[in-house]
Design a protein around this motif. Structure first.
Motif, short mmCIF file in Angstrom:
data_model
loop_
_atom_site.label_atom_id
_atom_site.label_comp_id
_atom_site.label_asym_id
_atom_site.label_seq_id
_atom_site.Cartn_x
_atom_site.Cartn_y
_atom_site.Cartn_z
N VAL A 299 0.85 -1.18 0.00
CA VAL A 299 0.00 0.00 0.00
C VAL A 299 0.89 1.24 0.00
O VAL A 299 1.73 1.42 0.90
N MET A 300 0.74 2.06 -1.02
CA MET A 300 1.57 3.25 -1.16
C MET A 300 1.26 4.26 -0.06
O MET A 300 0.08 4.57 0.21
N ALA A 301 2.32 4.76 0.58
CA ALA A 301 2.19 5.77 1.63
C ALA A 301 3.51 6.51 1.75
O ALA A 301 4.58 5.90 1.59
N PRO A 302 3.49 7.81 2.01
CA PRO A 302 4.75 8.55 2.17
C PRO A 302 5.52 8.03 3.39
O PRO A 302 4.97 7.95 4.49
N GLU A 303 6.77 7.67 3.18
CA GLU A 303 7.61 7.17 4.26
C GLU A 303 9.08 7.43 3.94
O GLU A 303 9.42 7.71 2.78
N PRO A 304 9.96 7.37 4.95
CA PRO A 304 11.40 7.63 4.68
C PRO A 304 11.95 6.60 3.71
O PRO A 304 11.68 5.41 3.81
N MET A 305 12.76 7.09 2.77
CA MET A 305 13.38 6.22 1.77
C MET A 305 14.87 6.10 2.09
O MET A 305 15.59 7.10 2.13
N TYR A 306 15.30 4.88 2.32
CA TYR A 306 16.69 4.61 2.70
C TYR A 306 17.43 3.92 1.55
O TYR A 306 16.83 3.16 0.78
N GLN B 283 6.21 7.49 -13.54
CA GLN B 283 7.50 8.15 -13.75
C GLN B 283 8.28 8.07 -12.45
O GLN B 283 7.76 8.40 -11.39
N SER B 284 9.55 7.58 -12.53
CA SER B 284 10.36 7.40 -11.33
C SER B 284 11.26 8.59 -11.09
O SER B 284 11.60 9.33 -12.02
N GLY B 285 11.66 8.74 -9.82
CA GLY B 285 12.59 9.81 -9.42
C GLY B 285 13.92 9.23 -8.99
O GLY B 285 14.57 8.52 -9.75
N ILE B 286 14.30 9.51 -7.75
CA ILE B 286 15.57 8.99 -7.25
C ILE B 286 15.49 7.48 -7.10
O ILE B 286 14.41 6.92 -6.87
N ARG B 287 16.64 6.82 -7.24
CA ARG B 287 16.70 5.36 -7.18
C ARG B 287 17.84 4.91 -6.32
O ARG B 287 18.77 5.66 -6.04
N ASN B 288 17.81 3.65 -5.95
CA ASN B 288 18.96 2.96 -5.39
C ASN B 288 18.88 1.51 -5.83
O ASN B 288 18.08 1.18 -6.70
N THR B 289 19.70 0.67 -5.26
CA THR B 289 19.74 -0.72 -5.72
C THR B 289 18.46 -1.48 -5.40
O THR B 289 18.18 -2.51 -6.02
N GLU B 290 17.62 -0.99 -4.46
CA GLU B 290 16.41 -1.71 -4.06
C GLU B 290 15.13 -1.01 -4.49
O GLU B 290 14.19 -1.66 -4.97
#
Length: 443
Positions: free
Chosen positions: A79-86, A398-405
């Motif tokens: 479920v999509m919800a705003p949360e910290p992205m590590y 459309q995607s923004g910042i990314r990391n390996t996960e």
């Protein structure tokens, strides 16, 4: 309509097959049917019964297929919800010892003694092996004799120089005094001009002899006459010192504390210069050396603590980042990172594989999904959302910042959407799916 056409074609095919089998059994069946009407009517009745039974079976199968319900695909959702992205940076590599030194011999020669074996603990300066010193001792004795001979020559030439200097200086002083005396007598008319000229000539000759010594170029405070002999003596002295150093190097010693992990020395063997004789490993301190991408290297700083897990031992060891390479490795195009492990034990050894992880906050609040949940098609990205009707809906994102996960979603999804995170390749628009909730590793 299509179902009816398929049904008719199947019945027709079955009838053809049946007639071919009958024709194979009764080759003259056609002639007999033409001349025997009761037999012909009987065959038509049998074919009719076969046609009716086949039609009935096909209709039942077709009805069963029509009534069959589609199987729902089981999927996990988030479920999509705003949360910290590590962002997680994984450090994976091999442990390395504080030092691993290959001990080689500088000079060729026969090995006469070997004092250490594999697994022995050694301290800096311990004798590992001894080479034969007979020849080098003879060379040192000869070099010492040459040095003493040239040093004696130097002393003799220096004494001769000092003696001549004192003699010429005394002679010059005497001749100059006589010349000054005759000059005064000549003024009074007591001596002739010839006598005065002779006295002057003797003084100038004595002065020339003295200047031949005093005007010599000096080398380290010594005139060239003596310095030349002293330099030759110094050359012999240096030759002797070089031979003494060579003799010392032919006693193979441990350069530091450690454990012998390799030995290639046996008494009686003749070894060439530069032969690998021993390897000493110092495990008193261990590091984890690994390579990371440029994106991960930009986040790492020296002094950061990290917990390292050694898989073969099933243990964790605390460490600290002590080095982040300022330049990219030419071979693998990555950056080297070194983690110094704080405490080690007898089980942890050099060369073991270990893994450590660090987490960095990329964004305080973001809508993001696992990168595996995104479908890339013709240069565009899509995500599958499970609606309230339990059907799958494909949405362009459309995607923004990314990391390996993870990948941040900046448009196409909103808070509350139930995004499917697995079985992406099996999903189609409008198919039914069963929601299994979050994956265990994401809870």
């Amino acid at each position: 309509m299509d179902d009816f056409i398929n049904l008719f074609n199947n019945l027709l095919q079955r009838c053809k097959t049946c007639l071919m089998k009958i024709n194979n059994v009764f080759p003259n069946l056609r002639w007999q049917l033409q001349n025997n009407k009761p037999l012909a009517l009987c065959c038509i009745a049998v074919i009719g019964l076969l046609f009716f039974s086949s039609a009935r079976g096909l209709l039942k199968n077709n009805s069963a297929k029509t009534d069959r319900k589609p199987i729902a695909i089981e999927v996990h959702t988030k479920v999509m919800a705003p949360e910290p992205m590590y962002k997680t940076v994984t450090l994976f590599g091999q442990t390395s010892a504080a030092a691993k030194i290959n001990v080689v011999n500088k000079y060729a020669g026969m090995i006469t003694e070997v004092h250490k074996d594999l697994g022995d603990k050694v301290s800096a300066g311990d004798v590992l092996a001894q080479q034969d010193l007979k020849d080098i001792n003879i060379q040192i004795d000869r070099a010492e004799a040459d040095f003493k001979s040239y040093d004696a020559y130097t002393e003799r030439y220096d004494a001769t120089f000092q003696s001549n200097f004192a003699k010429y200086q005394s002679d010059y002083n005497l001749k100059k005094t006589n010349f000054d005396r005759y000059t005064e007598l000549f003024k009074k008319g007591a001596v002739s001009k010839l006598t005065l000229d002779e006295a002057e000539q003797q003084m100038l000759s004595a002065k020339a002899n003295l200047e031949s010594l005093t005007n010599q170029k000096l080398y380290d405070g010594k005139p060239a006459y003596v310095a030349q002999r002293a330099e030759r003596a110094e050359q012999r002295r240096n030759s002797k010192l070089l031979l003494e150093n060579q003799r010392e190097d032919m006693t193979i010693r441990a350069p530091r504390d450690g454990i012998i992990s390799f030995r290639n020395a046996e008494a009686g063997n003749y070894v060439q210069a530069g032969t690998h004789l021993f390897t000493i490993v110092d495990n008193s301190a261990l590091n984890l050396d690994c390579y990371v991408s440029e994106y991960d290297a930009a986040l790492l700083n020296t002094g950061e603590t990290v917990s390292v897990f050694v898989e073969s031992l099933g243990k964790k060891y605390d460490g600290k980042i002590t080095f982040v390479s300022p330049d990219k490795n030419r071979e693998n195009k990555n950056y080297m990172v070194r983690v110094a492990l704080n405490k080690t034990d007898g089980q942890l050894k050099s060369g073991m594989f270990a893994r450590g992880t660090l987490r960095f906050l990329q964004k305080d609040k973001a809508l993001f999904v696992n990168r595996s949940a995104l479908l890339e098609l013709n240069g565009k990205q899509y995500a599958f959302v499970l609606g309230g009707d339990k059907k799958v809906h494909r949405k362009p994102v459309q995607s923004g910042i990314r990391n390996t996960e993870f990948a941040e979603i900046v448009s196409g999804l909103q808070a509350g959407d139930r995004v499917i995170t697995d079985n992406i390749t099996r999903l189609r628009e409008g198919i039914q799916a069963t929601d299994l909730g979050k994956k265990e590793d994401e809870k």
